[in-house]
Design a protein around this motif. Structure first.
Motif, PDB file in Angstrom:
ATOM      1  N   LYS A  78       9.595   4.789  -2.157  1.00 15.93           N
ATOM      2  CA  LYS A  78       8.164   4.973  -2.338  1.00 15.93           C
ATOM      3  C   LYS A  78       7.944   5.933  -3.510  1.00 15.93           C
ATOM      4  N   LEU A  79       6.891   5.678  -4.290  1.00 17.24           N
ATOM      5  CA  LEU A  79       6.627   6.491  -5.481  1.00 17.24           C
ATOM      6  C   LEU A  79       6.484   7.965  -5.116  1.00 17.24           C
ATOM      7  N   ALA A  80       5.781   8.260  -3.997  1.00 17.05           N
ATOM      8  CA  ALA A  80       5.562   9.649  -3.612  1.00 17.05           C
ATOM      9  C   ALA A  80       6.870  10.344  -3.263  1.00 17.05           C
ATOM     10  N   GLU A  81       7.864   9.568  -2.739  1.00 20.55           N
ATOM     11  CA  GLU A  81       9.141  10.176  -2.385  1.00 20.55           C
ATOM     12  C   GLU A  81      10.056  10.265  -3.599  1.00 20.55           C
ATOM     13  N   ALA A  82       9.985   9.274  -4.483  1.00 26.36           N
ATOM     14  CA  ALA A  82      10.844   9.280  -5.657  1.00 26.36           C
ATOM     15  C   ALA A  82      10.419  10.362  -6.652  1.00 26.36           C
ATOM     16  N   LEU A  83       9.089  10.619  -6.772  1.00 29.76           N
ATOM     17  CA  LEU A  83       8.575  11.624  -7.698  1.00 29.76           C
ATOM     18  C   LEU A  83       7.705  12.613  -6.921  1.00 29.76           C
ATOM     19  N   PRO A  84       8.309  13.487  -6.122  1.00 25.73           N
ATOM     20  CA  PRO A  84       7.505  14.428  -5.318  1.00 25.73           C
ATOM     21  C   PRO A  84       6.657  15.357  -6.178  1.00 25.73           C
ATOM     22  N   GLU A  85       7.024  15.534  -7.459  1.00 25.44           N
ATOM     23  CA  GLU A  85       6.239  16.407  -8.331  1.00 25.44           C
ATOM     24  C   GLU A  85       4.829  15.868  -8.597  1.00 25.44           C
ATOM     25  N   LEU A  86       4.556  14.589  -8.212  1.00 21.22           N
ATOM     26  CA  LEU A  86       3.214  14.022  -8.400  1.00 21.22           C
ATOM     27  C   LEU A  86       2.254  14.414  -7.283  1.00 21.22           C
ATOM     28  N   ALA A  87       2.731  15.181  -6.289  1.00 18.11           N
ATOM     29  CA  ALA A  87       1.951  15.426  -5.069  1.00 18.11           C
ATOM     30  C   ALA A  87       0.564  15.995  -5.352  1.00 18.11           C
TER      31      ALA A  87
ATOM     32  N   ALA B 201       0.822  -1.214   0.000  1.00 17.08           N
ATOM     33  CA  ALA B 201       0.000   0.000   0.000  1.00 17.08           C
ATOM     34  C   ALA B 201       0.854   1.261   0.000  1.00 17.08           C
ATOM     35  N   ASP B 202       2.155   1.129   0.314  1.00 18.10           N
ATOM     36  CA  ASP B 202       3.036   2.295   0.279  1.00 18.10           C
ATOM     37  C   ASP B 202       3.528   2.602  -1.128  1.00 18.10           C
ATOM     38  N   LEU B 203       3.142   1.785  -2.123  1.00 19.24           N
ATOM     39  CA  LEU B 203       3.542   1.985  -3.517  1.00 19.24           C
ATOM     40  C   LEU B 203       5.064   2.049  -3.631  1.00 19.24           C
ATOM     41  N   LEU B 204       5.708   0.997  -3.132  1.00 19.96           N
ATOM     42  CA  LEU B 204       7.165   0.888  -3.196  1.00 19.96           C
ATOM     43  C   LEU B 204       7.576   0.484  -4.614  1.00 19.96           C
ATOM     44  N   ILE B 205       8.479   1.238  -5.228  1.00 16.98           N
ATOM     45  CA  ILE B 205       8.936   0.935  -6.592  1.00 16.98           C
ATOM     46  C   ILE B 205       9.897  -0.245  -6.519  1.00 16.98           C
TER      47      ILE B 205
ATOM     48  N   LYS C 121      14.404  10.192 -14.277  1.00 19.78           N
ATOM     49  CA  LYS C 121      15.140   9.829 -13.069  1.00 19.78           C
ATOM     50  C   LYS C 121      16.255   8.853 -13.412  1.00 19.78           C
ATOM     51  N   THR C 122      16.892   8.339 -12.353  1.00 14.14           N
ATOM     52  CA  THR C 122      17.884   7.276 -12.489  1.00 14.14           C
ATOM     53  C   THR C 122      17.372   6.046 -11.758  1.00 14.14           C
ATOM     54  N   LYS C 123      18.107   4.930 -11.873  1.00 14.38           N
ATOM     55  CA  LYS C 123      17.687   3.678 -11.236  1.00 14.38           C
ATOM     56  C   LYS C 123      17.706   3.770  -9.716  1.00 14.38           C
ATOM     57  N   ALA C 124      18.230   4.863  -9.170  1.00 18.38           N
ATOM     58  CA  ALA C 124      18.260   5.020  -7.717  1.00 18.38           C
ATOM     59  C   ALA C 124      16.857   5.088  -7.121  1.00 18.38           C
ATOM     60  N   VAL C 125      15.841   5.378  -7.939  1.00 21.01           N
ATOM     61  CA  VAL C 125      14.481   5.469  -7.402  1.00 21.01           C
ATOM     62  C   VAL C 125      13.924   4.088  -7.066  1.00 21.01           C
TER      63      VAL C 125
END
Length: 836
Positions: free
Chosen positions: A483-492, A458-462, A475-479
């Motif tokens: 969590k998706l929300a932390e890797a792509l904060p622009e989606l907020a 449910a945390d949407l872990l990539i 992005k890079t493979k570091a994501v």
């Protein structure tokens, strides 16, 4: 060794001398106390020791041959300075005070020592009442209390002795001894009774014995038989009388007796001793009964035995494999049916060392693990561990979840190993297959031409994202792993994460097209458009555990369409004032279309009539030409025969051309009514109709399995017939054609750039006809599908130049496309694409 101050020691030695007991003869009272102490504490040695300035001397001893030792070797001397507490030495071999003591290193090899100081009324320690053993031992609270009471009894004896010395020795010694004995009986924690005479008259009984009997002191003065009629039929009266008659003591461990308590029969167990009582003349006048109630211990042991039996029953019925190994040699003490099945053995292994029962364990880690558990007492747990076991005569790879736990005795010593095991071979093999499938899935994802990512929990872990998705995000493979929300904060402030949460909660797939997204690409926020899917992934129980995200960047297409729509809007704006003229023109076009339809119908009728009317004179030309050629064969010049042959050949070509034109006309004007048809059946019919040509040319045709498609059966027959006819016709001279018909299922993205199907569909059937004939130069690709176009001379390869035009028209009628690929002298491949 700690000692008293000199003045205190002088006072103590003076007090000891006042008892006039050192080097006195043995006395039964003291011997009885050592007997009781030994019996109560369960030790082989009990001593009453008195310590003077140079030695310790034993007033009474039980289980020891010598009567004194030097004071410096004495354990009891350590009680002198600290007279308020007993001295307890559990293991003298490990005690720095005694480990080098000759009484420890030599006879009697003291290991255990418990001494209660003998403290007189002035607080001076004369010595101690001690119990000794040559092995490690511990006393419980009751035994320590009994030892303390018995030590007080010794002190009482000493005190009485000193008083007796001071007064009339002989007369009062007997009364004091009797009083001390009575006090001993009443004060001892052990149940005690005194019976006088052969009839066993109850002279004295203490409260613990009355508690065992379930009586009160009213029984005193009665015979034992009268006071306890319930003893009838039990062995105790006969045992007492035997001691009275013979003088032989009787000792019984855990004897069971039936007594009456509160009017109800009750079973009690006790350790008891019957000892004869002798007067000053040496005559037996009674028996003393000392008993220790061990009912609770017996019941506890019985309960333990019951629990052990229940444990064995549970083990036998348990669904998991359970076993019990005993001692350092790991003797198989217990193994249920499941364990024997797991091992592939029969019950004969019980009683054998594990290494003998399962010799195949040699070289595997299990024996070393169990030895470590036995040595350290630390349990071991293994998950999905591989074991190699001989089952049904062959060595198998088996996987287990198991635990090894130490089994401890009451003294916490480890006595064995408990084995719990569950075979998980099926699960492990299934998991291995899942892992292989996972690897294949990850490989497919990595190689996919569109963006793919997987979000778990449910945390949407990539947990997975291919390069296309990584580039799409900017992005890079570091994501991966974030969590998706932390890797792509622009989606907020965008809808994607809420949508994913809904998909995870409901398990329903979400599709969308032309969805805009703002992503941080190359350091700046950019808006792009995507088609994407959120697909829930479920586990074996049907629960959603992850979401598969597939996306395609359609930004260029979207912008182009928007520009097109803008252009169209401008066009509509520019032509708004022309609506009336458009309507008028539309009406004119409708009328023109009706005229065209009538013309088309007339053309169709004309084609049919022309075909019939033109074919008739051609057939006559061919017939009369053949007849005339036969009649003039032997009478004319050779040139005349050649002219006649040219006439008949021209007529034949004209006839074939008319037939092909009629076919082309029918294909061009026929109304389309398509049904599901078997391309396999159509191809088989075409090949059957070409049987004679195939036989003559030696052609070999191989055909893939073809699908069901929607179409017109006659038209598709023309399509395949013309393609196969071309493949046979354009073979190398004196060569048997080799023709392959291949089938592929293609997405619209896989179509060649030069193929523009008449109908747009997501998927297409590709049917390819490949030959090994003369081929053609690819620069003529645009010409070969035009009517009347021929790349080769008519004298070399017959044909009208209409066949491929018919093929193209049939394919277009079916909403598809056709193309070809060839090199001169290397054969040709014609590819047909029909909507799926």
């Amino acid at each position: 060794m700690n000692t008293l101050p000199s003045n205190e020691e002088t006072k103590r030695l003076a007090a000891l001398e006042s008892y006039d007991i050192l080097d006195s003869l043995p006395e039964q009272e003291y011997e009885d106390i050592t007997l009781l102490a030994a019996q109560i504490c369960g030790t082989p040695v009990a001593l009453i020791t008195l310590v003077d300035g140079q030695r310790q001397w034993f007033k009474a001893k039980r289980g020891l041959a010598f009567s004194q030792t030097p004071r410096q070797d004495s354990f009891c001397a350590h009680n002198i300075p600290v007279a308020s507490t007993p001295l307890i030495v559990t293991d003298a071999r490990k005690d720095e005070r005694f480990r080098h003591n000759p009484l420890v290193t030599g006879e009697p090899n003291i290991v255990f020592y418990a001494g209660e100081p003998l403290v007189d009324e002035d607080g001076l320690a004369m010595g101690s009442l001690c119990v000794i053993d040559s092995q490690v031992r511990q006393l419980d609270g009751g035994q320590l209390a009994a030892l303390k009471i018995l030590s007080r009894q010794v002190v009482n004896l000493l005190t009485a002795r000193r008083k007796t010395i001071q007064q009339a020795r002989l007369q009062r010694q007997l009364r004091a001894s009797e009083a001390r004995f009575q006090d001993l009986v009443m004060a001892t924690p052990a149940a005690t009774a005194v019976f006088v005479g052969r009839d066993m008259i109850i002279q004295q009984v203490n409260p613990p014995m009355l508690a065992i009997w379930g009586k009160d002191d009213a029984v005193i003065g009665n015979t034992l038989h009268t006071a306890m009629p319930e003893l009838e039929g039990q062995p105790f009266l006969a045992q007492l009388q035997h001691v009275f008659d013979t003088g032989e003591p009787f000792l019984h461990q855990e004897g069971v007796a039936l007594v009456i308590e509160n009017g109800q029969p009750k079973q009690v167990w006790f350790n008891h001793a019957y000892n004869p009582l002798v007067d000053e003349k040496g005559q037996i006048y009674g028996v003393i009964n000392v008993a220790l109630d061990v009912t609770s211990q017996v019941i506890t042991r019985q309960q333990l035995a019951e629990r052990e039996a229940r444990f064995r029953t549970i083990v036998e019925q348990a669904p998991m494999a359970i076993g019990q190994l005993k001692g350092r040699d790991m003797i198989v003490e217990l193994g249920n049916e499941r364990l024997l099945e797991v091992w592939g053995k029969d019950p004969s292994v019980v009683g054998k060392p594990l290494v003998d029962a399962l010799p195949e364990l040699e070289g595997q880690p299990f024996m070393a693990i169990m030895e470590n558990v036995y040595e350290t007492g630390l349990p071991f747990h293994g998950t999905a561990v591989l074991a190699k076991l001989v089952r049904q005569g062959r060595l198998e790879n088996v996987y287990f979840d198991f635990s090894y736990s130490p089994i401890r005795a009451a003294d916490e010593q480890i006595t064995g190993i408990l084995i719990l095991a569950v075979e998980v071979t099926g699960q492990v093999l299934a998991r291995q297959e899942i892992n292989k499938s996972e690897l294949r899935f990850r490989s497919l994802v990595a190689d996919a031409p569109f963006a793919i990512a997987v979000y778990e929990t449910a945390d949407l872990l990539i947990t997975l994202a291919n390069d296309v998705m990584i580039n799409l995000w900017g992005k890079t493979k570091a994501v991966i792993g974030q969590k998706l929300a932390e890797a792509l904060p622009e989606l907020a402030d965008q809808p994607f994460i809420p949508l994913l949460n809904v998909v995870y909660a409901t398990g329903k797939t979400y599709h969308t097209a032309e969805q805009s997204a703002r992503l941080l690409i190359d350091g700046r926020l950019q808006t792009r458009w995507y088609n994407f899917v959120y697909q829930p992934l479920r586990d074996g129980q049907g629960q959603v555990y992850a979401i598969l995200n597939m996306a395609v960047d359609i930004t260029d297409t979207y912008i182009a369409r928007q520009q097109l729509q803008l252009s169209e809007q401008r066009y509509r704006d520019l032509t708004a004032d022309l609506d009336n003229r458009v309507q008028t023109r539309t009406q004119e076009l409708l009328l023109a279309n009706q005229d065209l339809q009538r013309s088309n119908d007339n053309l169709q009728q004309f084609a049919q009539v022309a075909s019939h009317d033109l074919q008739e004179p051609l057939r006559k030309i061919q017939a009369f030409g053949d007849l005339l050629g036969g009649q003039l064969a032997d009478h004319t010049e050779p040139s005349v025969g050649d002219h006649l042959l040219r006439i008949t050949n021209a007529a034949a070509r004209m006839s074939a051309l008319i037939r092909d034109l009629l076919t082309y006309s029918c294909v061009s004007t026929r109304q389309q009514v398509f049904d599901p048809v078997s391309l396999d059946a159509i191809m088989a019919g075409v090949i059957a109709g070409m049987h004679e040509v195939i036989q003559q040319t030696g052609a070999r045709i191989t055909v893939d399995e073809l699908p069901i498609a929607r179409g017109d059966k006659p038209q598709l027959g023309l399509l395949f017939g013309n393609l196969l006819d071309n493949a046979i016709k354009f073979a190398e001279p004196d060569h048997s054609p080799q023709i392959h018909v291949d089938y592929f299922y293609r997405s619209v993205a896989e179509l060649p750039l030069d193929v523009r199907p008449a109908t747009v569909a997501p998927f297409y059937h590709q049917i390819s006809v490949t030959d090994d004939g003369i081929g053609f130069d690819k620069k003529y690709l645009d010409r070969i599908f035009q009517v009347f176009q021929q790349l080769n001379g008519r004298s070399e390869y017959a044909g009208t130049g209409v066949g491929l035009s018919i093929c193209q028209r049939v394919v277009e009628n079916h909403g598809g496309g056709i193309t070809a690929n060839s090199r001169l002298g290397q054969g040709a491949t014609f590819c047909v694409y029909l909507p799926a």
